[in-house]
Design a protein around this motif. Structure first.
Motif, PDB file in Angstrom:
ATOM      1  N   VAL A 141       0.844  -1.205   0.000  1.00  0.00           N
ATOM      2  CA  VAL A 141       0.000   0.000   0.000  1.00  0.00           C
ATOM      3  C   VAL A 141       0.878   1.254   0.000  1.00  0.00           C
ATOM      4  CG1 VAL A 141      -1.747   1.303   1.280  1.00  0.00           C
ATOM      5  CG2 VAL A 141      -1.905  -1.199   1.153  1.00  0.00           C
ATOM      6  N   LYS A 142       1.919   1.256   0.827  1.00  0.00           N
ATOM      7  CA  LYS A 142       2.834   2.401   0.913  1.00  0.00           C
ATOM      8  C   LYS A 142       3.499   2.694  -0.437  1.00  0.00           C
ATOM      9  CE  LYS A 142       7.022   1.731   2.389  1.00  0.00           C
ATOM     10  NZ  LYS A 142       7.935   2.222   1.323  1.00  0.00           N
ATOM     11  N   CYS A 143       4.049   1.664  -1.073  1.00  0.00           N
ATOM     12  CA  CYS A 143       4.750   1.850  -2.354  1.00  0.00           C
ATOM     13  C   CYS A 143       3.816   2.365  -3.439  1.00  0.00           C
ATOM     14  CB  CYS A 143       5.393   0.534  -2.804  1.00  0.00           C
ATOM     15  SG  CYS A 143       6.841   0.059  -1.837  1.00  0.00           S
ATOM     16  N   ARG A 144       2.580   1.853  -3.462  1.00  0.00           N
ATOM     17  CA  ARG A 144       1.626   2.315  -4.477  1.00  0.00           C
ATOM     18  C   ARG A 144       1.255   3.777  -4.269  1.00  0.00           C
ATOM     19  NH1 ARG A 144      -2.579  -2.591  -6.040  1.00  0.00           N
ATOM     20  NH2 ARG A 144      -0.988  -3.993  -6.853  1.00  0.00           N
ATOM     21  N   LEU A 145       1.059   4.173  -3.007  1.00  0.00           N
ATOM     22  CA  LEU A 145       0.753   5.577  -2.725  1.00  0.00           C
ATOM     23  C   LEU A 145       1.916   6.479  -3.127  1.00  0.00           C
ATOM     24  CD1 LEU A 145      -0.989   5.426   0.777  1.00  0.00           C
ATOM     25  CD2 LEU A 145      -1.978   6.336  -1.320  1.00  0.00           C
ATOM     26  N   GLN A 146       3.137   6.026  -2.853  1.00  0.00           N
ATOM     27  CA  GLN A 146       4.317   6.842  -3.139  1.00  0.00           C
ATOM     28  C   GLN A 146       4.541   7.043  -4.639  1.00  0.00           C
ATOM     29  OE1 GLN A 146       7.036   4.438  -0.808  1.00  0.00           O
ATOM     30  NE2 GLN A 146       7.340   6.085   0.655  1.00  0.00           N
ATOM     31  N   VAL A 162      -6.553   2.655  -2.056  1.00  0.00           N
ATOM     32  CA  VAL A 162      -5.601   1.632  -2.505  1.00  0.00           C
ATOM     33  C   VAL A 162      -6.003   0.266  -1.963  1.00  0.00           C
ATOM     34  CG1 VAL A 162      -3.200   0.839  -2.369  1.00  0.00           C
ATOM     35  CG2 VAL A 162      -3.680   3.257  -2.751  1.00  0.00           C
ATOM     36  N   VAL A 163      -6.395   0.216  -0.692  1.00  0.00           N
ATOM     37  CA  VAL A 163      -6.830  -1.052  -0.074  1.00  0.00           C
ATOM     38  C   VAL A 163      -8.030  -1.619  -0.820  1.00  0.00           C
ATOM     39  CG1 VAL A 163      -7.886  -2.064   2.003  1.00  0.00           C
ATOM     40  CG2 VAL A 163      -5.897  -0.564   2.221  1.00  0.00           C
ATOM     41  N   LYS A 164      -9.027  -0.754  -1.116  1.00  0.00           N
ATOM     42  CA  LYS A 164     -10.226  -1.208  -1.840  1.00  0.00           C
ATOM     43  C   LYS A 164      -9.872  -1.724  -3.226  1.00  0.00           C
ATOM     44  CE  LYS A 164     -12.928   2.415  -1.402  1.00  0.00           C
ATOM     45  NZ  LYS A 164     -14.128   3.289  -1.502  1.00  0.00           N
ATOM     46  N   ASN A 165      -8.942  -1.033  -3.899  1.00  0.00           N
ATOM     47  CA  ASN A 165      -8.523  -1.444  -5.241  1.00  0.00           C
ATOM     48  C   ASN A 165      -7.878  -2.829  -5.224  1.00  0.00           C
ATOM     49  OD1 ASN A 165      -6.107  -1.480  -7.401  1.00  0.00           O
ATOM     50  ND2 ASN A 165      -7.821  -0.286  -8.227  1.00  0.00           N
ATOM     51  N   VAL A 166      -7.022  -3.072  -4.232  1.00  0.00           N
ATOM     52  CA  VAL A 166      -6.358  -4.379  -4.117  1.00  0.00           C
ATOM     53  C   VAL A 166      -7.386  -5.470  -3.862  1.00  0.00           C
ATOM     54  CG1 VAL A 166      -4.739  -5.771  -2.755  1.00  0.00           C
ATOM     55  CG2 VAL A 166      -4.165  -3.406  -3.309  1.00  0.00           C
ATOM     56  N   LEU A 167      -8.318  -5.218  -2.933  1.00  0.00           N
ATOM     57  CA  LEU A 167      -9.343  -6.221  -2.595  1.00  0.00           C
ATOM     58  C   LEU A 167     -10.249  -6.508  -3.792  1.00  0.00           C
ATOM     59  CD1 LEU A 167     -10.350  -5.048   0.999  1.00  0.00           C
ATOM     60  CD2 LEU A 167      -9.202  -7.186   0.396  1.00  0.00           C
ATOM     61  N   ARG A 168     -10.620  -5.435  -4.515  1.00  0.00           N
ATOM     62  CA  ARG A 168     -11.512  -5.600  -5.674  1.00  0.00           C
ATOM     63  C   ARG A 168     -10.819  -6.347  -6.821  1.00  0.00           C
ATOM     64  NH1 ARG A 168     -12.655  -0.641  -6.161  1.00  0.00           N
ATOM     65  NH2 ARG A 168     -11.212  -0.124  -7.847  1.00  0.00           N
ATOM     66  N   LYS A 179      -8.116   8.412  -6.755  1.00  0.00           N
ATOM     67  CA  LYS A 179      -7.879   8.818  -5.369  1.00  0.00           C
ATOM     68  C   LYS A 179      -6.595   8.180  -4.869  1.00  0.00           C
ATOM     69  CE  LYS A 179     -12.487   9.692  -3.475  1.00  0.00           C
ATOM     70  NZ  LYS A 179     -13.485   9.206  -2.498  1.00  0.00           N
ATOM     71  N   SER A 180      -5.785   8.969  -4.164  1.00  0.00           N
ATOM     72  CA  SER A 180      -4.546   8.405  -3.611  1.00  0.00           C
ATOM     73  C   SER A 180      -4.612   8.462  -2.084  1.00  0.00           C
ATOM     74  CB  SER A 180      -3.314   9.143  -4.134  1.00  0.00           C
ATOM     75  OG  SER A 180      -3.405  10.522  -3.850  1.00  0.00           O
ATOM     76  N   THR A 181      -5.515   7.651  -1.542  1.00  0.00           N
ATOM     77  CA  THR A 181      -5.624   7.518  -0.089  1.00  0.00           C
ATOM     78  C   THR A 181      -5.380   6.056   0.275  1.00  0.00           C
ATOM     79  OG1 THR A 181      -7.991   7.031  -0.132  1.00  0.00           O
ATOM     80  CG2 THR A 181      -7.362   9.358   0.003  1.00  0.00           C
TER      81      THR A 181
END
Length: 303
Positions: A130-135, A157-163, A151-153
């Motif tokens: 999650v950290k690397c993707r946000l960065q 990112v968590v929702k995108n990974v789960l989906r 959105k970069s929150t």
């Protein structure tokens, strides 16, 4: 008298968490520059250019992108790492036929840290993804690898990974993380303990009383040993975790061979400068916070 094993585990867990917080707060901007340069080595000429470009385009807050998952990642990693480190030291004592209170050699402590890193990898991998993707979100959008305006929150990112990939999606890059951590933490704890031993020998006192500056330098030296050994592996891990945002990413070996074939060796060391600059304050703060908080807690339970 040594505390009860459960009490000792709680002390090591808490002290490791304190170390993780200190590490992130003192080194986050350098870590952000490292991830950006690893993932997009062609965009930045060096870490100063990276800092200036990011500041001009997005502002100072961009250098602190991913701070919350970085805090969670470091607290989780270091809490589990140092708790496992204490446990693995007891295992080494048991295997070597030593008493539970016997001080281990520097090499034995390095081996304990190396084994402990396997456990910390499981705690680290999801939050670091999650950290690397946000960065690197800004660069992913600018290069057209993902649609702009996302959105970069942390939650997005968590929702995108789960989906996209389900819960196991958080463990993309786990093999690479373990491949990085096992030799890395042998060097990390080995370098730290060796440096402390050298200071203690030079100053004519035991390792517990060498003072703040030698302790912080030893932590930084351990961090420098880790990164010099594992940096190319970390670069591959960052690529896998960030570029998998645009779709399925190849595994460790295929990603590594692809970088070597298409870009050469140099990109595997892109971002090394901010990492080496960061390692002394960040890892110095980590070990200082760990040792001081652990000593305070040990004193409370020993009375």
């Amino acid at each position: 008298m040594a505390p009860h094993p459960v009490t000792q585990a709680i002390i090591d867990l808490s002290a490791g968490a304190c170390g993780g917080i200190a590490c992130v707060l003192s080194g986050q901007p350098f870590d952000t520059a490292k991830v950006k340069m690893q993932t997009f080595p062609g965009l930045y000429r060096g870490f100063v250019h990276c800092f200036v470009s990011v500041y001009k385009q997005v502002g100072l807050r961009a250098l602190y992108q991913g701070t919350m998952p970085a805090l969670i990642a470091n607290i989780a990693e270091n809490a589990v790492l140092f708790m496992s480190y204490g446990f693995c030291q007891n295992v080494v004592r048991f295997v070597s036929g030593l008493d539970r209170c016997t001080e281990l050699s520097d090499v034995q402590k390095a081996c304990s840290g190396s084994v402990a890193s396997v456990f910390s990898s499981l705690a680290l991998c999801p939050t670091e993804l999650v950290k690397c993707r946000l960065q690197a979100m800004h660069e992913m959008e600018a290069s057209g690898k993902i649609a702009s305006g996302q959105k970069s929150t942390v939650w997005s990112v968590v929702k995108n990974v789960l989906r996209t990939n389900g819960p196991l999606g958080f463990y993309q890059g786990l093999t690479t993380t373990i491949v990085r951590e096992v030799p890395g933490y042998f060097c990390f704890f080995g370098g730290y303990e060796l440096s402390r031993s050298m200071f203690a020998q030079h100053m004519g006192r035991d390792k517990e009383h060498i003072g703040v500056v030698p302790l912080m330098f030893s932590g930084g030296f351990g961090g420098a040993c880790l990164w010099l050994v594992v940096y190319p592996i970390d670069c591959v891990k960052s690529r896998i975790q960030v570029l998998s945002l645009a779709g399925k990413q190849e595994g460790f070996l295929k990603t590594l061979m692809g970088i070597l074939r298409n870009e050469g060796v140099a990109p595997l060391y892109s971002g090394l400068t901010p990492t080496m600059i960061r390692t002394f304050p960040a890892n110095g703060a980590l070990f200082l916070a760990y040792e001081v908080s652990r000593k305070i807690m040990m004193q409370q339970f020993e009375h």
